[in-house]
Design a protein around this motif. Sequence first.
Motif, PDB file in Angstrom:
ATOM      1  N   GLY A  96      14.060   5.287  -5.979  1.00 12.30           N
ATOM      2  CA  GLY A  96      13.689   4.464  -7.130  1.00 12.30           C
ATOM      3  C   GLY A  96      12.821   3.287  -6.721  1.00 12.30           C
ATOM      4  O   GLY A  96      11.869   2.931  -7.432  1.00 12.30           O
ATOM      5  N   ALA A  97      13.138   2.666  -5.577  1.00 11.61           N
ATOM      6  CA  ALA A  97      12.337   1.540  -5.084  1.00 11.61           C
ATOM      7  C   ALA A  97      10.930   2.003  -4.704  1.00 11.61           C
ATOM      8  O   ALA A  97       9.940   1.301  -4.989  1.00 11.61           O
ATOM      9  CB  ALA A  97      13.025   0.905  -3.881  1.00 11.61           C
ATOM     10  N   LEU A  98      10.834   3.158  -4.082  1.00 10.66           N
ATOM     11  CA  LEU A  98       9.514   3.696  -3.729  1.00 10.66           C
ATOM     12  C   LEU A  98       8.715   4.036  -4.987  1.00 10.66           C
ATOM     13  O   LEU A  98       7.502   3.798  -5.046  1.00 10.66           O
ATOM     14  CB  LEU A  98       9.677   4.949  -2.857  1.00 10.66           C
ATOM     15  N   GLN A  99       9.409   4.602  -5.965  1.00 11.89           N
ATOM     16  CA  GLN A  99       8.727   4.974  -7.204  1.00 11.89           C
ATOM     17  C   GLN A  99       8.184   3.740  -7.923  1.00 11.89           C
ATOM     18  O   GLN A  99       7.068   3.756  -8.456  1.00 11.89           O
ATOM     19  CB  GLN A  99       9.696   5.736  -8.116  1.00 11.89           C
ATOM     20  N   ALA A 100       8.962   2.680  -7.941  1.00 14.57           N
ATOM     21  CA  ALA A 100       8.517   1.445  -8.583  1.00 14.57           C
ATOM     22  C   ALA A 100       7.286   0.878  -7.881  1.00 14.57           C
ATOM     23  O   ALA A 100       6.358   0.369  -8.523  1.00 14.57           O
ATOM     24  CB  ALA A 100       9.652   0.422  -8.582  1.00 14.57           C
ATOM     25  N   GLU A 101       7.277   0.967  -6.553  1.00 14.38           N
ATOM     26  CA  GLU A 101       6.124   0.482  -5.796  1.00 14.38           C
ATOM     27  C   GLU A 101       4.899   1.353  -6.034  1.00 14.38           C
ATOM     28  O   GLU A 101       3.766   0.860  -6.133  1.00 14.38           O
ATOM     29  CB  GLU A 101       6.463   0.467  -4.307  1.00 14.38           C
ATOM     30  N   LEU A 102       5.123   2.658  -6.149  1.00 17.48           N
ATOM     31  CA  LEU A 102       4.012   3.576  -6.402  1.00 17.48           C
ATOM     32  C   LEU A 102       3.315   3.244  -7.720  1.00 17.48           C
ATOM     33  O   LEU A 102       2.082   3.314  -7.816  1.00 17.48           O
ATOM     34  CB  LEU A 102       4.531   5.015  -6.428  1.00 17.48           C
ATOM     35  N   LEU A 103       4.087   2.895  -8.727  1.00 15.83           N
ATOM     36  CA  LEU A 103       3.510   2.600 -10.039  1.00 15.83           C
ATOM     37  C   LEU A 103       2.624   1.357 -10.018  1.00 15.83           C
ATOM     38  O   LEU A 103       1.806   1.166 -10.921  1.00 15.83           O
ATOM     39  CB  LEU A 103       4.632   2.432 -11.071  1.00 15.83           C
ATOM     40  N   GLN A 104       2.787   0.521  -9.006  1.00 14.80           N
ATOM     41  CA  GLN A 104       1.978  -0.690  -8.911  1.00 14.80           C
ATOM     42  C   GLN A 104       0.609  -0.433  -8.280  1.00 14.80           C
ATOM     43  O   GLN A 104      -0.242  -1.326  -8.272  1.00 14.80           O
ATOM     44  CB  GLN A 104       2.726  -1.748  -8.084  1.00 14.80           C
ATOM     45  N   ILE A 105       0.401   0.782  -7.745  1.00 12.32           N
ATOM     46  CA  ILE A 105      -0.880   1.069  -7.095  1.00 12.32           C
ATOM     47  C   ILE A 105      -2.033   0.978  -8.085  1.00 12.32           C
ATOM     48  O   ILE A 105      -3.133   0.549  -7.739  1.00 12.32           O
ATOM     49  CB  ILE A 105      -0.827   2.461  -6.425  1.00 12.32           C
ATOM     50  N   ASP A 106      -1.788   1.382  -9.336  1.00 11.84           N
ATOM     51  CA  ASP A 106      -2.841   1.318 -10.346  1.00 11.84           C
ATOM     52  C   ASP A 106      -2.996  -0.081 -10.935  1.00 11.84           C
ATOM     53  O   ASP A 106      -3.896  -0.314 -11.736  1.00 11.84           O
ATOM     54  CB  ASP A 106      -2.546   2.316 -11.475  1.00 11.84           C
ATOM     55  N   VAL A 107      -2.116  -0.989 -10.547  1.00 11.18           N
ATOM     56  CA  VAL A 107      -2.181  -2.372 -11.040  1.00 11.18           C
ATOM     57  C   VAL A 107      -2.834  -3.271 -10.001  1.00 11.18           C
ATOM     58  O   VAL A 107      -3.787  -4.011 -10.292  1.00 11.18           O
ATOM     59  CB  VAL A 107      -0.772  -2.896 -11.388  1.00 11.18           C
ATOM     60  N   GLU A 108      -2.305  -3.225  -8.763  1.00 10.14           N
ATOM     61  CA  GLU A 108      -2.828  -4.033  -7.668  1.00 10.14           C
ATOM     62  C   GLU A 108      -2.788  -3.222  -6.373  1.00 10.14           C
ATOM     63  O   GLU A 108      -1.919  -3.442  -5.531  1.00 10.14           O
ATOM     64  CB  GLU A 108      -2.010  -5.318  -7.513  1.00 10.14           C
ATOM     65  N   PRO A 109      -3.719  -2.278  -6.213  1.00  6.91           N
ATOM     66  CA  PRO A 109      -3.665  -1.364  -5.063  1.00  6.91           C
ATOM     67  C   PRO A 109      -3.711  -2.062  -3.716  1.00  6.91           C
ATOM     68  O   PRO A 109      -3.021  -1.634  -2.774  1.00  6.91           O
ATOM     69  CB  PRO A 109      -4.890  -0.462  -5.264  1.00  6.91           C
ATOM     70  N   ASP A 110      -4.486  -3.114  -3.579  1.00  4.18           N
ATOM     71  CA  ASP A 110      -4.599  -3.777  -2.281  1.00  4.18           C
ATOM     72  C   ASP A 110      -3.301  -4.450  -1.849  1.00  4.18           C
ATOM     73  O   ASP A 110      -3.085  -4.690  -0.659  1.00  4.18           O
ATOM     74  CB  ASP A 110      -5.719  -4.825  -2.324  1.00  4.18           C
ATOM     75  N   ALA A 111      -2.442  -4.760  -2.805  1.00  3.56           N
ATOM     76  CA  ALA A 111      -1.136  -5.345  -2.475  1.00  3.56           C
ATOM     77  C   ALA A 111      -0.048  -4.281  -2.456  1.00  3.56           C
ATOM     78  O   ALA A 111       0.868  -4.337  -1.625  1.00  3.56           O
ATOM     79  CB  ALA A 111      -0.781  -6.435  -3.478  1.00  3.56           C
ATOM     80  N   ALA A 112      -0.132  -3.297  -3.359  1.00  2.00           N
ATOM     81  CA  ALA A 112       0.928  -2.303  -3.480  1.00  2.00           C
ATOM     82  C   ALA A 112       0.935  -1.315  -2.308  1.00  2.00           C
ATOM     83  O   ALA A 112       2.004  -0.916  -1.842  1.00  2.00           O
ATOM     84  CB  ALA A 112       0.781  -1.535  -4.797  1.00  2.00           C
ATOM     85  N   LEU A 113      -0.231  -0.920  -1.835  1.00  2.14           N
ATOM     86  CA  LEU A 113      -0.271   0.043  -0.734  1.00  2.14           C
ATOM     87  C   LEU A 113       0.386  -0.503   0.539  1.00  2.14           C
ATOM     88  O   LEU A 113       1.184   0.198   1.166  1.00  2.14           O
ATOM     89  CB  LEU A 113      -1.720   0.462  -0.459  1.00  2.14           C
ATOM     90  N   PRO A 114       0.093  -1.752   0.956  1.00  2.00           N
ATOM     91  CA  PRO A 114       0.806  -2.287   2.127  1.00  2.00           C
ATOM     92  C   PRO A 114       2.315  -2.414   1.898  1.00  2.00           C
ATOM     93  O   PRO A 114       3.103  -2.158   2.817  1.00  2.00           O
ATOM     94  CB  PRO A 114       0.159  -3.659   2.339  1.00  2.00           C
ATOM     95  N   ARG A 115       2.724  -2.813   0.689  1.00  2.00           N
ATOM     96  CA  ARG A 115       4.157  -2.919   0.415  1.00  2.00           C
ATOM     97  C   ARG A 115       4.823  -1.545   0.486  1.00  2.00           C
ATOM     98  O   ARG A 115       5.921  -1.408   1.042  1.00  2.00           O
ATOM     99  CB  ARG A 115       4.392  -3.555  -0.960  1.00  2.00           C
TER     100      ARG A 115
END
Length: 219
Positions: A96-115
């Motif tokens: 669930g935590a990984l899925q939540a982070e994945l959904l942020q890639i389309d919002v702020e990819p430069d921050a979400a991908l490293p997280r």
Amino acid sequence: MAVPVLTPFWWLLDRRPARGASYRHRATIRIQEALRTCADAYSQESGLRSSHLREVDRALREAQDAILRVHRYAGTIRRRSARRSAARNHAALVVGALQAELLQIDVEPDAALPRLGAKLAMIGERCAEGRIGALLPEDALAGVTPVSAARTALRESLHVALVILTAMAAAVGASAMLPHAGVSDDMRPWLIMGSAVLAAILVGGWHRVGRILELVPGK
């Protein structure tokens, strides 16, 4: 004629994977692959990431499926142990935590991908250490909605069943058509198998067919 063609596929359904090192560490391997795709996507310029982000989706889905099954792959928990339920519940939170982070890639990819990469690195390290009940720290799981492990397993089972049924249908069709096409007896088994594998790849993708082929003797 159909019975000899179908027999290998029924055998695959009943066979259990070999309990070797690659099986025990399958989750770690899948996580490592997902981490690599994150790094590849992050290294690209924002306008050149489309194909790499699709690879992130694919690799992360495989990693998530493996995480949900990590208690099986590890082979350290008996089926009726209370530890099994705890490990499954923890894995559902981690995914669930990984899925939540994945959904942020389309919002702020430069921050979400490293997280996302950092979470994957930690999960992979702890998984390799056998800490399957602490793949992520509790503070990283606060407020996370766990995924439905049962729903995920059902979806993947249906996909695999569809792949196998498609391969069986292609094999039966090829075995019926090849004699009328003048194909020699020596070539028929290869063409039948090739037709089955090709149909399976078209329906399920190579990554899913590859997991099924791992069950073949000698793999």
